[in-house]
Scaffold this motif. Structure first.
Motif, short mmCIF file in Angstrom:
data_model
loop_
_atom_site.label_atom_id
_atom_site.label_comp_id
_atom_site.label_asym_id
_atom_site.label_seq_id
_atom_site.Cartn_x
_atom_site.Cartn_y
_atom_site.Cartn_z
N GLU A 27 0.96 -1.24 0.04
CA GLU A 27 0.13 -0.08 0.05
C GLU A 27 0.79 1.09 -0.07
O GLU A 27 0.50 2.18 -0.56
CB GLU A 27 -0.75 0.03 1.31
N TYR A 28 2.08 1.32 0.89
CA TYR A 28 2.92 2.45 0.71
C TYR A 28 3.74 2.57 -0.73
O TYR A 28 3.64 3.73 -1.07
CB TYR A 28 3.81 2.08 1.93
N GLU A 29 3.70 1.29 -1.30
CA GLU A 29 4.48 1.44 -2.56
C GLU A 29 3.57 2.02 -3.81
O GLU A 29 3.69 2.95 -4.48
CB GLU A 29 4.88 0.19 -3.29
N LYS A 30 2.20 1.98 -3.53
CA LYS A 30 1.13 2.43 -4.30
C LYS A 30 1.01 4.03 -4.18
O LYS A 30 1.08 4.89 -5.02
CB LYS A 30 -0.24 1.81 -4.14
N ILE A 31 1.14 4.33 -2.98
CA ILE A 31 0.99 5.88 -2.52
C ILE A 31 2.11 6.62 -3.07
O ILE A 31 2.00 7.51 -3.86
CB ILE A 31 0.95 5.95 -1.12
N ASN A 32 3.58 5.89 -2.85
CA ASN A 32 4.66 6.59 -3.39
C ASN A 32 4.65 6.57 -5.16
O ASN A 32 4.98 7.70 -5.58
CB ASN A 32 5.72 5.67 -2.86
#
Length: 239
Positions: free
Chosen positions: A86-91
């Motif tokens: 999920e952090y990867e998607k936001i980044n």
């Protein structure tokens, strides 16, 4: 190059093209940028770019679920893997916004901006600044643009009249610059024009032709084509 990310493995391919094929036609000679908290970027031609990418509901739910799990449990490890994705998607979304903004700014021959202290802004407007990724965008300006010009951090820009150079005491709630010389402009546009003038090394009397900018049809079309392709970017125009 094989790259490992939380969502899986990716192949990173670098392509090279002849320099003569990479030369682009510029849509403008020079543009000034004023960075802000609400209107993230205001250009000297009146174009305003807003973008914010807050934490998603899924991210907050995963964080709550992890806090309830026992340390070292298999469920906790599974949730941590989902959280990293999920952090990867936001980044990735944040980086795409930065790429789109930089792609538009590259259409100008010269880009002038001020060396604002973004970390100081985070102390006052932490969530808004962090969600925008404006700090990462500023750090990429120096290396991504053809001709970047940086105005010193402590130069007066926001409270200085573009036309005559007189300094005014403006509160944060005052959004218009109105000077006795007859100059009236949006506060952020005025600051972007002052940044452009100072970056080009011009005195107020020498800045003939920079005042009262009009967004050219080619600039509008390019902004719609590049910036309009990202749903997290809002573009508006003001004078």
């Amino acid at each position: 190059m094989l790259v490992r990310k939380p969502s899986g493995y990716y192949l990173h391919v670098t392509c090279y093209i002849p320099r003569e094929d990479s030369v682009r036609k510029h849509i403008g000679e020079a543009v000034g940028i004023d960075f802000g908290v609400n209107k993230k970027l205001t250009l000297s031609n009146g174009l305003q770019i807003r973008f914010e990418l807050h934490e998603t509901k899924r991210l907050k739910r995963l964080q709550r679920d992890i806090s309830r799990c026992k340390n070292g449990s298999s469920n906790r490890e599974k949730l941590r893997a989902k959280l990293r994705k999920e952090y990867e998607k936001i980044n990735n979304r944040r980086k795409d916004v930065q790429n789109k903004v930089l792609a538009y700014l590259k259409q100008y021959k010269v880009v002038v901006y001020q060396d604002d202290f973004i970390k100081g802004w985070e102390a006052l407007f932490g969530r808004q600044i962090h969600a925008s990724g404006i700090g990462g965008l500023k750090s990429r300006l120096r290396n991504s643009l053809e001709t970047p010009i940086e105005v010193a951090r402590y130069e007066r820009t926001t409270q200085e009249c573009f036309q005559c150079g007189k300094v005014h005491r403006l509160s944060l709630s005052e959004r218009m610059m109105e000077c006795e010389c007859g100059w009236e402009s949006d506060r952020d546009v005025n600051a972007a024009l002052v940044i452009l003038r100072k970056g080009l090394g011009l005195e107020p009397k020498q800045a003939v032709g920079l005042d009262r900018p009009e967004l050219k049809p080619l600039e509008r079309e390019t902004a719609a084509r590049i910036l309009g392709s990202n749903p997290y970017i809002c573009v508006s125009f003001t004078q």
